[in-house]
Design a protein around this motif. Structure first.
Motif, PDB file in Angstrom:
ATOM      1  N   MET A  43       7.847 -33.427 -20.445  1.00 15.94           N
ATOM      2  CA  MET A  43       7.140 -34.041 -21.561  1.00 15.94           C
ATOM      3  C   MET A  43       6.607 -32.980 -22.518  1.00 15.94           C
ATOM      4  N   SER A  46       1.052 -34.885 -22.117  1.00 11.40           N
ATOM      5  CA  SER A  46       0.796 -36.098 -21.333  1.00 11.40           C
ATOM      6  C   SER A  46       0.419 -37.283 -22.209  1.00 11.40           C
ATOM      7  N   THR A  47       0.053 -37.020 -23.459  1.00  8.23           N
ATOM      8  CA  THR A  47      -0.373 -38.079 -24.364  1.00  8.23           C
ATOM      9  C   THR A  47       0.655 -38.429 -25.428  1.00  8.23           C
ATOM     10  N   PRO A  49       3.256 -40.293 -27.274  1.00  8.22           N
ATOM     11  CA  PRO A  49       3.752 -41.667 -27.125  1.00  8.22           C
ATOM     12  C   PRO A  49       5.270 -41.750 -26.963  1.00  8.22           C
ATOM     13  N   CYS A  51       7.197 -39.410 -25.549  1.00 15.86           N
ATOM     14  CA  CYS A  51       7.465 -38.964 -24.174  1.00 15.86           C
ATOM     15  C   CYS A  51       7.107 -40.054 -23.169  1.00 15.86           C
ATOM     16  N   ARG A  52       6.009 -40.748 -23.403  1.00 16.96           N
ATOM     17  CA  ARG A  52       5.630 -41.844 -22.508  1.00 16.96           C
ATOM     18  C   ARG A  52       6.698 -42.935 -22.507  1.00 16.96           C
ATOM     19  N   VAL A  55       9.444 -41.784 -20.287  1.00 18.32           N
ATOM     20  CA  VAL A  55       9.059 -41.953 -18.877  1.00 18.32           C
ATOM     21  C   VAL A  55       9.268 -43.410 -18.461  1.00 18.32           C
ATOM     22  N   ARG A  56       8.871 -44.349 -19.317  1.00 16.81           N
ATOM     23  CA  ARG A  56       9.076 -45.770 -18.999  1.00 16.81           C
ATOM     24  C   ARG A  56      10.562 -46.083 -18.849  1.00 16.81           C
ATOM     25  N   THR A  76       4.659 -32.619 -17.028  1.00 20.84           N
ATOM     26  CA  THR A  76       3.871 -32.462 -18.241  1.00 20.84           C
ATOM     27  C   THR A  76       3.310 -31.046 -18.286  1.00 20.84           C
ATOM     28  N   VAL A  86      -0.408 -39.171 -16.299  1.00 19.85           N
ATOM     29  CA  VAL A  86       0.940 -39.741 -16.363  1.00 19.85           C
ATOM     30  C   VAL A  86       1.253 -40.534 -15.097  1.00 19.85           C
ATOM     31  N   ARG A  89       0.767 -44.305 -14.587  1.00 18.52           N
ATOM     32  CA  ARG A  89       1.632 -45.250 -15.291  1.00 18.52           C
ATOM     33  C   ARG A  89       3.047 -45.348 -14.732  1.00 18.52           C
ATOM     34  N   THR A  90       3.332 -44.626 -13.642  1.00 22.89           N
ATOM     35  CA  THR A  90       4.703 -44.621 -13.131  1.00 22.89           C
ATOM     36  C   THR A  90       4.710 -44.374 -11.624  1.00 22.89           C
TER      37      THR A  90
END
Length: 149
Positions: A43, A46-47, A49, A51-52, A55-56, A76, A86, A89-90
């Motif tokens: 990533m 870690s924040t 959006p 990259c998030r 990850v999803r 991250t 992170v 959320r996963t």
């Protein structure tokens, strides 16, 4: 942090950089890869959006069995606190690299932290890689699936 962007080429070993998990336990990124290898997503932060969202998508691919037994690993920059953020959320394996993103060619250039995705086999050899200063260009579902075929 290095301004040099020297990403491992196809067929090279992904450097076995030190990482910490969400609880602060130290290991190395290539530890316990298993025979099927891994998809390793680095990533930008870690924040981030974008990259998030990557990850999803990696989580969805894993849940659907599309990774064909390869581990899904998310890294991250920063410390265990970033990994914990992170990991909430996963269910993928999440680590933080401190400043070691640069050791896989993902340094900062013009103040932008690069991000990237590496598909590696069980020995850590790079089968596919995609990196970029722009997080929208650092992940390709199609390339991941092609490398895992």
């Amino acid at each position: 942090m290095s301004d040099t962007i020297a990403v491992p080429a196809l067929g090279d070993a992904l450097p076995n950089i030190p990482v910490v998990d969400a609880a602060g336990a130290a290991s190395r990124v290539m530890d316990d890869l298993g025979a099927r290898g891994a998809v390793v997503f680095f990533m930008r932060s870690s924040t981030c959006p974008v990259c998030r969202a990557h990850v999803r998508e990696l989580q969805r691919m894993s849940d659907a069995g599309l990774l064909r037994g390869a581990r899904g690993i998310v890294i991250t920059p920063g410390s265990a606190a970033e990994a914990a953020e992170v990991a909430r959320r996963t269910t993928l394996d999440v680590f933080a690299s401190g400043e070691h993103h640069r050791d896989v060619g993902l340094g900062r250039f013009l103040s932008l932290q690069h991000s990237g995705t590496f598909v590696v086999d069980g020995s850590g050899r790079v089968l596919a890689q995609r990196t970029s200063a722009l997080p929208t260009a650092s992940f390709s579902r199609r390339e991941i699936l092609s490398a895992l075929d």
